[in-house]
Design a protein around this motif. Structure first.
Motif, PDB file in Angstrom:
ATOM      1  N   ILE A  54      48.621  29.674  39.163  1.00  0.00           N
ATOM      2  CA  ILE A  54      47.256  29.512  38.641  1.00  0.00           C
ATOM      3  C   ILE A  54      47.124  28.980  37.145  1.00  0.00           C
ATOM      4  O   ILE A  54      47.909  29.335  36.391  1.00  0.00           O
ATOM      5  CB  ILE A  54      46.662  31.012  38.751  1.00  0.00           C
ATOM      6  CG1 ILE A  54      46.720  31.316  40.026  1.00  0.00           C
ATOM      7  CG2 ILE A  54      45.307  30.969  38.054  1.00  0.00           C
ATOM      8  CD1 ILE A  54      46.254  32.925  40.592  1.00  0.00           C
ATOM      9  N   TYR A  55      46.166  28.062  37.190  1.00  0.00           N
ATOM     10  CA  TYR A  55      45.732  27.474  35.808  1.00  0.00           C
ATOM     11  C   TYR A  55      44.270  27.654  35.231  1.00  0.00           C
ATOM     12  O   TYR A  55      44.103  27.539  33.943  1.00  0.00           O
ATOM     13  CB  TYR A  55      46.134  26.065  35.857  1.00  0.00           C
ATOM     14  CG  TYR A  55      47.436  25.657  35.983  1.00  0.00           C
ATOM     15  CD1 TYR A  55      48.164  24.856  35.095  1.00  0.00           C
ATOM     16  CD2 TYR A  55      47.893  25.685  37.151  1.00  0.00           C
ATOM     17  CE1 TYR A  55      49.361  24.722  35.192  1.00  0.00           C
ATOM     18  CE2 TYR A  55      49.458  25.416  37.606  1.00  0.00           C
ATOM     19  CZ  TYR A  55      50.181  24.782  36.620  1.00  0.00           C
ATOM     20  OH  TYR A  55      51.377  24.418  36.447  1.00  0.00           O
ATOM     21  N   GLY A  56      43.387  28.050  36.206  1.00  0.00           N
ATOM     22  CA  GLY A  56      42.248  28.405  35.830  1.00  0.00           C
ATOM     23  C   GLY A  56      41.611  29.639  36.510  1.00  0.00           C
ATOM     24  O   GLY A  56      41.853  29.951  37.559  1.00  0.00           O
ATOM     25  N   LEU A  57      40.924  30.424  35.743  1.00  0.00           N
ATOM     26  CA  LEU A  57      40.252  31.659  36.334  1.00  0.00           C
ATOM     27  C   LEU A  57      38.767  31.660  36.093  1.00  0.00           C
ATOM     28  O   LEU A  57      38.172  31.693  34.714  1.00  0.00           O
ATOM     29  CB  LEU A  57      40.966  32.938  35.791  1.00  0.00           C
ATOM     30  CG  LEU A  57      42.433  33.370  36.272  1.00  0.00           C
ATOM     31  CD1 LEU A  57      43.260  34.237  35.385  1.00  0.00           C
ATOM     32  CD2 LEU A  57      42.595  33.490  37.598  1.00  0.00           C
ATOM     33  N   ASP A  58      37.951  31.904  36.987  1.00  0.00           N
ATOM     34  CA  ASP A  58      36.341  32.213  36.862  1.00  0.00           C
ATOM     35  C   ASP A  58      36.220  33.879  37.101  1.00  0.00           C
ATOM     36  O   ASP A  58      36.552  34.124  38.319  1.00  0.00           O
ATOM     37  CB  ASP A  58      35.715  31.565  37.538  1.00  0.00           C
ATOM     38  CG  ASP A  58      34.062  31.545  37.565  1.00  0.00           C
ATOM     39  OD1 ASP A  58      33.720  32.769  37.026  1.00  0.00           O
ATOM     40  OD2 ASP A  58      33.451  30.680  38.081  1.00  0.00           O
ATOM     41  N   THR A  92      46.652  29.706  26.170  1.00  0.00           N
ATOM     42  CA  THR A  92      45.082  30.209  26.996  1.00  0.00           C
ATOM     43  C   THR A  92      43.964  29.848  26.171  1.00  0.00           C
ATOM     44  O   THR A  92      44.003  30.400  24.811  1.00  0.00           O
ATOM     45  CB  THR A  92      45.616  31.531  27.612  1.00  0.00           C
ATOM     46  OG1 THR A  92      46.654  31.397  28.286  1.00  0.00           O
ATOM     47  CG2 THR A  92      44.665  32.222  28.432  1.00  0.00           C
ATOM     48  N   SER A  93      42.755  29.663  26.722  1.00  0.00           N
ATOM     49  CA  SER A  93      41.716  29.665  26.220  1.00  0.00           C
ATOM     50  C   SER A  93      40.392  30.275  26.885  1.00  0.00           C
ATOM     51  O   SER A  93      40.665  30.175  28.125  1.00  0.00           O
ATOM     52  CB  SER A  93      41.270  28.237  25.673  1.00  0.00           C
ATOM     53  OG  SER A  93      41.017  27.471  26.713  1.00  0.00           O
ATOM     54  N   VAL A  94      39.525  31.008  26.419  1.00  0.00           N
ATOM     55  CA  VAL A  94      38.379  31.314  27.024  1.00  0.00           C
ATOM     56  C   VAL A  94      37.266  30.427  26.878  1.00  0.00           C
ATOM     57  O   VAL A  94      36.873  29.778  25.909  1.00  0.00           O
ATOM     58  CB  VAL A  94      37.817  32.534  26.065  1.00  0.00           C
ATOM     59  CG1 VAL A  94      36.691  33.015  26.941  1.00  0.00           C
ATOM     60  CG2 VAL A  94      38.852  33.770  26.238  1.00  0.00           C
ATOM     61  N   VAL A 115      41.505  29.513  30.958  1.00  0.00           N
ATOM     62  CA  VAL A 115      42.170  28.279  31.293  1.00  0.00           C
ATOM     63  C   VAL A 115      43.536  28.214  30.691  1.00  0.00           C
ATOM     64  O   VAL A 115      43.512  28.676  29.574  1.00  0.00           O
ATOM     65  CB  VAL A 115      41.493  27.105  30.917  1.00  0.00           C
ATOM     66  CG1 VAL A 115      42.254  25.723  31.203  1.00  0.00           C
ATOM     67  CG2 VAL A 115      40.128  26.843  31.609  1.00  0.00           C
ATOM     68  N   ASN A 116      44.578  28.009  31.441  1.00  0.00           N
ATOM     69  CA  ASN A 116      45.994  27.717  30.702  1.00  0.00           C
ATOM     70  C   ASN A 116      46.595  26.267  31.320  1.00  0.00           C
ATOM     71  O   ASN A 116      47.003  26.463  32.452  1.00  0.00           O
ATOM     72  CB  ASN A 116      46.753  29.190  30.930  1.00  0.00           C
ATOM     73  CG  ASN A 116      48.122  28.948  30.196  1.00  0.00           C
ATOM     74  OD1 ASN A 116      48.680  27.824  29.995  1.00  0.00           O
ATOM     75  ND2 ASN A 116      48.359  30.032  29.568  1.00  0.00           N
ATOM     76  N   PRO A 117      46.541  25.441  30.463  1.00  0.00           N
ATOM     77  CA  PRO A 117      47.273  24.175  30.955  1.00  0.00           C
ATOM     78  C   PRO A 117      48.760  24.030  31.456  1.00  0.00           C
ATOM     79  O   PRO A 117      49.026  23.427  32.066  1.00  0.00           O
ATOM     80  CB  PRO A 117      46.881  23.476  29.781  1.00  0.00           C
ATOM     81  CG  PRO A 117      46.828  24.034  28.664  1.00  0.00           C
ATOM     82  CD  PRO A 117      46.372  25.285  29.068  1.00  0.00           C
TER      83      PRO A 117
END
Length: 170
Positions: A54-58, A92-94, A115-117
């Motif tokens: 997982i690289y992105g979460l909503d 990781t960024s918001v 998001v975490n690339p």
């Protein structure tokens, strides 16, 4: 009538009316601005982040009436409301956050992106700091994850992710 008599009489009547009306005060508004007296910190964790790539979460967190989110003058979610926690690292960024206040008939919510690339690895993801207004006493169970959408590095939706939320009220 004499102008010398009329002017003081009219001035006296106007001053009397002004005093009787309370002198103005800016138009009322009719309500009391709620004041936060305590905080709720909701922590989200997931056990299967690494395995799923997982690289992105909503994420959408739901909460009851009387719980609010700190905002800036323009209505944006204030810095620090959503904070990275655990061992997610500096990558990781918001992303964007949207606050929808609760009403008498609907729960409130806070939706945000993470998001975490390089991909998420740790179990603990994020902490959300919420304000509890005087006169309200929500329980920890009233804070929920209403929506959780995960994506891979190409933006494809990944199913199978589960997450837990634990809330501490102080």
């Amino acid at each position: 009538m004499n102008n010398r008599v009329v002017k003081p009489v009219i001035t006296g009547i106007m001053l009397g009316l002004l005093c009787a009306c309370g002198g103005g005060g800016g138009g009322g508004g009719g309500g009391v601005v709620p004041v936060a007296t305590s905080k709720a910190v909701a922590t989200m964790k997931s056990a299967n982040l690494t395995a799923l790539g997982i690289y992105g979460l909503d994420i959408t967190v739901g909460f009851p009436r009387g719980v609010t989110v700190a905002t800036t003058a323009d209505g944006s979610v204030a810095a620090g409301v959503v904070s990275i926690s655990g061992q997610q690292g500096p990558n990781t960024s918001v992303g964007a956050a949207k606050y929808t206040p609760a009403t008498a008939t609907a729960r409130g919510s806070l939706r945000f992106l993470l998001v975490n690339p390089t991909g998420f690895t740790a179990q603990e993801l994020v902490k959300v700091s919420l304000d509890i207004t005087t006169g309200f006493s929500p329980t920890a169970a009233a804070f929920t994850i209403d929506s959780l959408v995960a994506s891979d590095k190409d933006g494809n939706i990944i199913s199978g992710l589960t997450a837990d939320i634990s809330t501490v009220i102080n």
